[in-house]
Design a protein around this motif. Structure first.
Motif, PDB file in Angstrom:
ATOM      1  N   CYS A 225       0.831  -1.208   0.000  1.00  0.00           N
ATOM      2  CA  CYS A 225       0.000   0.000   0.000  1.00  0.00           C
ATOM      3  C   CYS A 225       0.864   1.256   0.000  1.00  0.00           C
ATOM      4  CB  CYS A 225      -0.930  -0.001   1.210  1.00  0.00           C
ATOM      5  SG  CYS A 225      -2.293  -1.187   1.105  1.00  0.00           S
ATOM      6  N   LEU A 226       1.990   1.211   0.701  1.00  0.00           N
ATOM      7  CA  LEU A 226       2.927   2.343   0.680  1.00  0.00           C
ATOM      8  C   LEU A 226       3.535   2.517  -0.718  1.00  0.00           C
ATOM      9  CD1 LEU A 226       4.742   1.909   4.118  1.00  0.00           C
ATOM     10  CD2 LEU A 226       3.136   3.726   3.473  1.00  0.00           C
ATOM     11  N   ILE A 227       3.811   1.398  -1.387  1.00  0.00           N
ATOM     12  CA  ILE A 227       4.309   1.477  -2.767  1.00  0.00           C
ATOM     13  C   ILE A 227       3.257   2.121  -3.663  1.00  0.00           C
ATOM     14  CG2 ILE A 227       4.951   0.091  -4.784  1.00  0.00           C
ATOM     15  CD1 ILE A 227       6.358  -1.835  -2.891  1.00  0.00           C
ATOM     16  N   TYR A 228       1.976   1.755  -3.483  1.00  0.00           N
ATOM     17  CA  TYR A 228       0.910   2.412  -4.238  1.00  0.00           C
ATOM     18  C   TYR A 228       0.927   3.922  -4.002  1.00  0.00           C
ATOM     19  CZ  TYR A 228      -1.342  -2.203  -4.769  1.00  0.00           C
ATOM     20  OH  TYR A 228      -1.641  -3.508  -5.074  1.00  0.00           O
ATOM     21  N   ALA A 229       1.099   4.306  -2.724  1.00  0.00           N
ATOM     22  CA  ALA A 229       1.086   5.731  -2.385  1.00  0.00           C
ATOM     23  C   ALA A 229       2.260   6.466  -3.046  1.00  0.00           C
ATOM     24  CB  ALA A 229       1.141   5.908  -0.869  1.00  0.00           C
ATOM     25  N   ILE A 230       3.430   5.813  -3.069  1.00  0.00           N
ATOM     26  CA  ILE A 230       4.593   6.417  -3.735  1.00  0.00           C
ATOM     27  C   ILE A 230       4.334   6.552  -5.231  1.00  0.00           C
ATOM     28  CG2 ILE A 230       7.025   6.054  -4.313  1.00  0.00           C
ATOM     29  CD1 ILE A 230       7.328   4.674  -1.582  1.00  0.00           C
ATOM     30  N   GLN A 231       3.737   5.520  -5.832  1.00  0.00           N
ATOM     31  CA  GLN A 231       3.409   5.600  -7.253  1.00  0.00           C
ATOM     32  C   GLN A 231       2.393   6.703  -7.520  1.00  0.00           C
ATOM     33  OE1 GLN A 231       2.144   1.507  -7.902  1.00  0.00           O
ATOM     34  NE2 GLN A 231       4.080   1.017  -8.929  1.00  0.00           N
ATOM     35  N   ALA A 232       1.433   6.876  -6.615  1.00  0.00           N
ATOM     36  CA  ALA A 232       0.436   7.924  -6.790  1.00  0.00           C
ATOM     37  C   ALA A 232       1.072   9.313  -6.744  1.00  0.00           C
ATOM     38  CB  ALA A 232      -0.640   7.808  -5.706  1.00  0.00           C
ATOM     39  N   ALA A 233       2.144   9.444  -5.971  1.00  0.00           N
ATOM     40  CA  ALA A 233       2.827  10.731  -5.884  1.00  0.00           C
ATOM     41  C   ALA A 233       3.763  10.958  -7.070  1.00  0.00           C
ATOM     42  CB  ALA A 233       3.615  10.818  -4.576  1.00  0.00           C
ATOM     43  N   ALA A 234       4.298   9.870  -7.645  1.00  0.00           N
ATOM     44  CA  ALA A 234       5.312  10.013  -8.690  1.00  0.00           C
ATOM     45  C   ALA A 234       4.735   9.979 -10.105  1.00  0.00           C
ATOM     46  CB  ALA A 234       6.360   8.909  -8.543  1.00  0.00           C
ATOM     47  N   TYR A 235       3.666   9.215 -10.316  1.00  0.00           N
ATOM     48  CA  TYR A 235       3.144   9.035 -11.660  1.00  0.00           C
ATOM     49  C   TYR A 235       2.001  10.018 -11.958  1.00  0.00           C
ATOM     50  CZ  TYR A 235       5.689   4.581 -11.641  1.00  0.00           C
ATOM     51  OH  TYR A 235       6.662   3.625 -11.576  1.00  0.00           O
ATOM     52  N   GLU A 236       1.593  10.017 -13.214  1.00  0.00           N
ATOM     53  CA  GLU A 236       0.479  10.862 -13.633  1.00  0.00           C
ATOM     54  C   GLU A 236      -0.787  10.461 -12.873  1.00  0.00           C
ATOM     55  OE1 GLU A 236      -2.316  11.629 -17.582  1.00  0.00           O
ATOM     56  OE2 GLU A 236      -0.668  10.178 -17.633  1.00  0.00           O
ATOM     57  N   ARG A 237      -1.474  11.444 -12.341  1.00  0.00           N
ATOM     58  CA  ARG A 237      -2.679  11.160 -11.570  1.00  0.00           C
ATOM     59  C   ARG A 237      -3.874  12.013 -11.974  1.00  0.00           C
ATOM     60  NH1 ARG A 237       1.016  13.610  -8.217  1.00  0.00           N
ATOM     61  NH2 ARG A 237       0.456  15.648  -7.348  1.00  0.00           N
ATOM     62  N   GLY A 238      -3.697  12.878 -12.961  1.00  0.00           N
ATOM     63  CA  GLY A 238      -4.805  13.709 -13.410  1.00  0.00           C
ATOM     64  C   GLY A 238      -5.284  14.622 -12.299  1.00  0.00           C
ATOM     65  N   ASP A 239      -6.610  14.717 -12.152  1.00  0.00           N
ATOM     66  CA  ASP A 239      -7.172  15.561 -11.106  1.00  0.00           C
ATOM     67  C   ASP A 239      -7.633  14.738  -9.901  1.00  0.00           C
ATOM     68  OD1 ASP A 239      -9.240  14.259 -12.294  1.00  0.00           O
ATOM     69  OD2 ASP A 239     -10.524  16.024 -12.529  1.00  0.00           O
ATOM     70  N   GLN A 240      -7.140  13.527  -9.774  1.00  0.00           N
ATOM     71  CA  GLN A 240      -7.556  12.653  -8.677  1.00  0.00           C
ATOM     72  C   GLN A 240      -6.959  13.124  -7.354  1.00  0.00           C
ATOM     73  OE1 GLN A 240      -8.004   8.437 -11.157  1.00  0.00           O
ATOM     74  NE2 GLN A 240      -6.331   8.704  -9.721  1.00  0.00           N
ATOM     75  N   ARG A 241      -7.739  12.979  -6.303  1.00  0.00           N
ATOM     76  CA  ARG A 241      -7.298  13.303  -4.947  1.00  0.00           C
ATOM     77  C   ARG A 241      -8.186  12.545  -3.965  1.00  0.00           C
ATOM     78  NH1 ARG A 241     -10.800  16.574  -2.402  1.00  0.00           N
ATOM     79  NH2 ARG A 241     -12.363  17.704  -3.651  1.00  0.00           N
ATOM     80  N   VAL A 242      -7.796  12.560  -2.702  1.00  0.00           N
ATOM     81  CA  VAL A 242      -8.621  11.948  -1.651  1.00  0.00           C
ATOM     82  C   VAL A 242      -9.799  12.866  -1.372  1.00  0.00           C
ATOM     83  CG1 VAL A 242      -8.677  11.087   0.716  1.00  0.00           C
ATOM     84  CG2 VAL A 242      -6.591  10.824  -0.656  1.00  0.00           C
ATOM     85  N   SER A 243     -11.001  12.319  -1.401  1.00  0.00           N
ATOM     86  CA  SER A 243     -12.196  13.133  -1.214  1.00  0.00           C
ATOM     87  C   SER A 243     -12.338  13.576   0.239  1.00  0.00           C
ATOM     88  CB  SER A 243     -13.432  12.340  -1.632  1.00  0.00           C
ATOM     89  OG  SER A 243     -13.691  11.290  -0.722  1.00  0.00           O
ATOM     90  N   TRP A 244     -13.150  14.635   0.424  1.00  0.00           N
ATOM     91  CA  TRP A 244     -13.392  15.118   1.782  1.00  0.00           C
ATOM     92  C   TRP A 244     -14.139  14.080   2.611  1.00  0.00           C
ATOM     93  CZ3 TRP A 244     -10.924  18.711   4.166  1.00  0.00           C
ATOM     94  CH2 TRP A 244     -10.356  19.769   3.449  1.00  0.00           C
TER      95      TRP A 244
END
Length: 379
Positions: A225-244
């Motif tokens: 899961c931490l690797i996923y988080a690192i990939q989310a920070a490093a790779y293209e993610r568009g306008d995606q973010r954690v919702s409120w």
């Protein structure tokens, strides 16, 4: 000079203390017995109790039955009331006969003052078939591997695309929180002696529910899961973010966990209760973590970016887990493994339902992603 004098005065005392501790350890005798004995009905088992050294006086070891699955242990097994460990002996054996399917837990008590702290327990499990028991264990290893490997297809998919577009960030955040809580629960019950003893005191007839596999799986899941988080920070993610919505839910979960830790430190609740609260966080996360991803797929009308390999392996692990529960329930005549723990069984089915939804989205509903073509307006 004063420091040297202080050391000279205290050195003999330290040596005396060390000698005393060594003498105590050498003079005490420890007994060893199997934690669990599994055998078929209408069969016999020979059990050996051994000591760490030869005893200086004969030891009477009594069997105090603390649990029987049907209330009358003699209808399940034939167990002697006591055995004798002779002087200068290092082991004693006794025979147990299995009569009917069931479970019996007995505590070993001794008349020897050197063994007053003896807290050995033996769990006798009489099953319908040893073959079914082996099959159940094999299935357990298969679904453990399936669940462990299920984290890798998504990581490979992210790396191959150099993008996390299509992987819902709410799912990532909730999943990481859930496995951190699950890891805390497993580590406490598996590695911390104080908590393990607290569990046995509260459940004298119970078996520690956490094994080495559980600890490895949860820590491995946190790492991926931490690797996923690192990939989310490093790779293209568009306008995606954690919702409120997810942020609020995570804040509630983390606040709940921190308050639990504070209460445990203040001795208002036990550390075992604190760990159970962590397990409740994991259960709550499992109930809601798939919803954002399923809704995101529905809104985008595609599963691109969401690895189907992860879903297939998770479904395999979940179905085999439920199959193992059914086999164990039949083999042990303990249907409470399913109906007595509806939370575990229900969560397994709940995850499989979402896996089916994801497979339907990938292979049926959104098999062909929407194509956006330019429309030529008529003059």
């Amino acid at each position: 000079m004063s420091g040297v004098g202080f050391a000279k005065r205290w050195l003999p005392a330290k040596l005396l203390l060390l000698w005393t501790l060594i003498h105590i350890c050498e003079s005490s005798v420890h007994l060893f017995a199997p934690d669990e004995v599994i055998f078929e009905r209408c069969s016999n088992a020979n059990i050996t109790i051994s000591s760490s050294s030869a005893v200086s006086q004969s030891v009477v070891i009594r069997f105090n039955v603390t649990y029987s699955s049907n209330g009358n242990y003699s209808s399940i097994i034939t167990l002697p009331e006591q055995v004798l460990l002779p002087v200068k002996a290092t082991s004693v054996s006794f025979n147990v006969s299995a009569r009917h399917v069931g479970q019996v837990t007995t505590r070993l008590l001794s008349n020897n003052t050197d063994l007053n702290s003896l807290s050995l327990r033996i769990r006798f499990m009489v099953v319908h078939s040893n073959f079914l028991f082996v099959v159940s264990q094999v299935i357990g290893w298969i679904y453990f591997l399936a669940w462990s490997v299920s984290f890798y297809p998504q990581a490979v998919e992210n790396w191959r695309r150099k993008s996390v577009v299509g992987l819902n960030f709410d799912f990532l955040a909730l999943n990481l929180t859930g496995f951190i809580a699950y890891s805390a629960f497993n580590i406490g019950l598996f590695w911390i002696p104080y908590i393990k003893e607290e569990f046995l005191e509260r459940n004298p007839n119970g078996i520690n529910p956490v094994s080495a596999n559980d600890v490895f799986f949860s820590l491995h899941a946190v790492l991926l899961c931490l690797i996923y988080a690192i990939q989310a920070a490093a790779y293209e993610r568009g306008d995606q973010r954690v919702s409120w919505t997810a942020i609020v839910l995570l804040a509630i979960g983390w606040t709940f966990s921190l308050v639990s830790i504070f209460l445990a430190v203040a001795k208002t609740i036990s550390w075992l209760d604190c760990l159970y609260y962590f397990s409740y966080i994991k259960l709550a996360v499992t109930l809601i973590k798939y919803v954002p991803q399923a809704f995101m797929n529905y809104r985008r009308k595609t599963t691109e970016g969401w690895s189907i390999g992860n879903v297939l392996l998770d479904f395999t692990g979940g179905s085999l887990s439920i199959l193992q529960m059914v086999l164990q329930s039949y083999n042990n005549d303990e249907w409470s493994l399913i109906f007595g723990d509806p939370t575990k069984f229900g969560l397994g089915l709940f995850s499989m339902v979402f896996d089916i939804i994801f497979m339907a989205q990938h292979y049926c509903l959104y098999r062909h992603p929407p194509q956006y073509e330019a429309v030529q307006q008529e003059p």
